[in-house]
Design a protein around this motif. Structure first.
Motif, short mmCIF file in Angstrom:
data_model
loop_
_atom_site.label_atom_id
_atom_site.label_comp_id
_atom_site.label_asym_id
_atom_site.label_seq_id
_atom_site.Cartn_x
_atom_site.Cartn_y
_atom_site.Cartn_z
N GLN B 14 -4.94 60.06 12.48
CA GLN B 14 -3.61 59.81 12.66
C GLN B 14 -3.05 59.72 13.74
O GLN B 14 -2.09 58.92 14.19
N ASN B 15 -3.71 60.63 14.72
CA ASN B 15 -3.05 60.48 15.95
C ASN B 15 -3.46 59.76 17.07
O ASN B 15 -3.15 59.77 18.28
N THR B 16 -4.64 59.08 17.08
CA THR B 16 -5.44 58.18 18.10
C THR B 16 -4.40 56.95 18.42
O THR B 16 -3.94 56.30 17.63
N LEU B 17 -4.14 56.92 19.58
CA LEU B 17 -3.30 55.97 20.31
C LEU B 17 -3.95 54.60 20.39
O LEU B 17 -4.90 54.71 21.35
N ASN B 18 -3.36 53.46 19.96
CA ASN B 18 -4.19 52.20 20.26
C ASN B 18 -3.28 51.58 20.99
O ASN B 18 -4.04 50.81 22.26
N ARG B 19 -1.95 51.46 21.11
CA ARG B 19 -1.42 50.40 21.93
C ARG B 19 -0.82 51.09 23.33
O ARG B 19 -0.41 52.41 23.11
#
Lengths: 275, 275
Positions: B14-19
């Motif tokens: 859910q919470n992993t930031l990609n951009r």
């Protein structure tokens, strides 16, 4: 000329207001105005049916019609979204369309706080606010002309006339990296509180309480400060189109929040009491 | 004394930031501070599995621990929500628990705009902002002591010390009508942009563009205006605890937004370019 009607969103399972329903409205114009004046929209979607949690992305958006660009704010409009568009929301939107759905089901919320409503008892404390909620189907915009039109509309929603005062048109790499979602609206509603504190007759008759507790509204409004030129900036004076927009917005924000904090309770008092 | 560690939320689906992942953080302290200083949280949930759309409610909330009230902002905390709690969200929360789930899965977003970032090309325009997202399980608070504790915390989050300066304790009817949700956090993340505009090397080297386009940051901050006493008000002077809070908040808001608008680009420049 067709007679003027105030178009309304139909009431359905999603958008019908139950609590404080006298604060609510289904008018297209009211809903669209709140959306268009909110700097950040919150967009909710279900990333994956197997995921327990919905997701929320903060995004910039505007209501508009690419098919009928001359539409007014009270006409049926789509919501165009830009901002932090995760590849996830683009992928699930594409997957939704591929599976025959009209797009990715999203809920979009626009909320502004206009005042702290400080009343006699914690329970009756509230905010003055304007809020709108849209339900609709999101589709990635692939048409180049529509994408550029939406980019212009969204850029000008941040500062009017900004688009024409930047380096345009976007180069192909920019067009490719820009992702815009068009949301076709299924239903919507708005809710506004814009009046003085409200307390129960019992508390208001309690002299000890009334003599002790300050009651009133603290106006709240977003302020634009003095523009800070970037080290790169070579334009000596802040351009007039920016200065005017900041001045007008600041005056409007203060005027709205102050007027709301002085407005008497609505006559339909049944659900005024903020508990 | 235990050694000091900066606790972090674990990265998950859910919470992993990609951009723009260099803007992100999983620090409990950073996430909690953004949530606790945001006047309106946006809470998303799925009202019904058969409903195509998720729903969003604007709510007031605070991170806190009823079990360990002396917890600091960097400790594991729950999120307590109040505000417009529809009977729908309470009903589906109760139904989730009744069906053996740990509560209703919700996503909570807190977003603040700190500045308009006006750069050379529409694509590289951005906001300075602080945003946090929480994922967790919501449960209606039924314990009277916990409910009153949460009411006090939430009231004081609007104006510090307000609770003790109102008519308290809440009467039984108020306790009954007040609905509070406690959200046990599963995962979370935060994202901040707080620096000057960023453009591509190509645009910055284009003299014609640079000579024409004003680039810089317009600071944006929420302002508290002059308190407006209600017609009911009998307390002559606005109390000091209110005046001080308003003054401090206004100074802090302006100072933060201004500092962000002057901060140089971060060294890790790979994803600075706002496109």
């Amino acid at each position: 000329m067709a007679p003027k009607h105030d178009l309304q969103y139909p009431k359905g399972a999603q958008n019908t207001l139950n609590r404080y329903s006298d604060r609510g409205s289904y008018d297209l114009e009211k809903v669209h105005k709140i959306v268009n004046s909110t700097p950040v929209l919150h967009v909710s979607f279900q990333p994956d049916p197997s995921d327990p949690f919905p997701a929320i992305l903060p995004m910039i958006g505007q209501m508009g019609s690419f098919e009928r660009p001359s539409s007014s704010i009270s006409d049926p409009l789509d919501c165009y979204l830009h901002g932090y568009i995760s590849s996830r929301v683009m992928n699930v939107s594409r997957a939704a369309i591929a599976s025959g759905k009209p797009g990715l089901p999203v809920c979009i919320a626009a909320s502004k706080v206009d005042g702290l409503v400080l009343s006699l008892t914690p329970n009756s404390h509230s905010y003055n606010y304007r809020s709108a909620v849209l339900f609709g189907y999101a589709t990635p915009v692939t048409d180049t002309e529509e994408k550029e039109w939406a980019m212009e509309m969204i850029t000008n929603s941040v500062v009017p006339q900004r688009y024409d005062n930047t380096r345009i048109p976007p180069i192909p790499a920019e067009m490719q990296s820009t992702q815009i979602l068009r949301v076709t609206i299924d239903s919507a509603s708005s809710k506004v509180r814009d009046w003085i504190p409200s307390d129960s007759a019992e508390d208001m008759a309690n002299k000890e309480v009334v003599d002790k507790v300050w009651v009133g509204v603290v106006p709240v409004y977003e302020t634009y400060g003095e523009p800070i030129p970037s080290p790169l900036n070579k334009v000596e004076k802040v351009p007039e189109y920016i200065e005017e927009f900041l001045k007008e917005s600041n005056e409007e924000g203060l005027a709205y929040a102050t007027a709301a904090g002085k407005r008497p309770l609505p006559v339909k008092a049944k659900t005024n009491h903020d508990e």
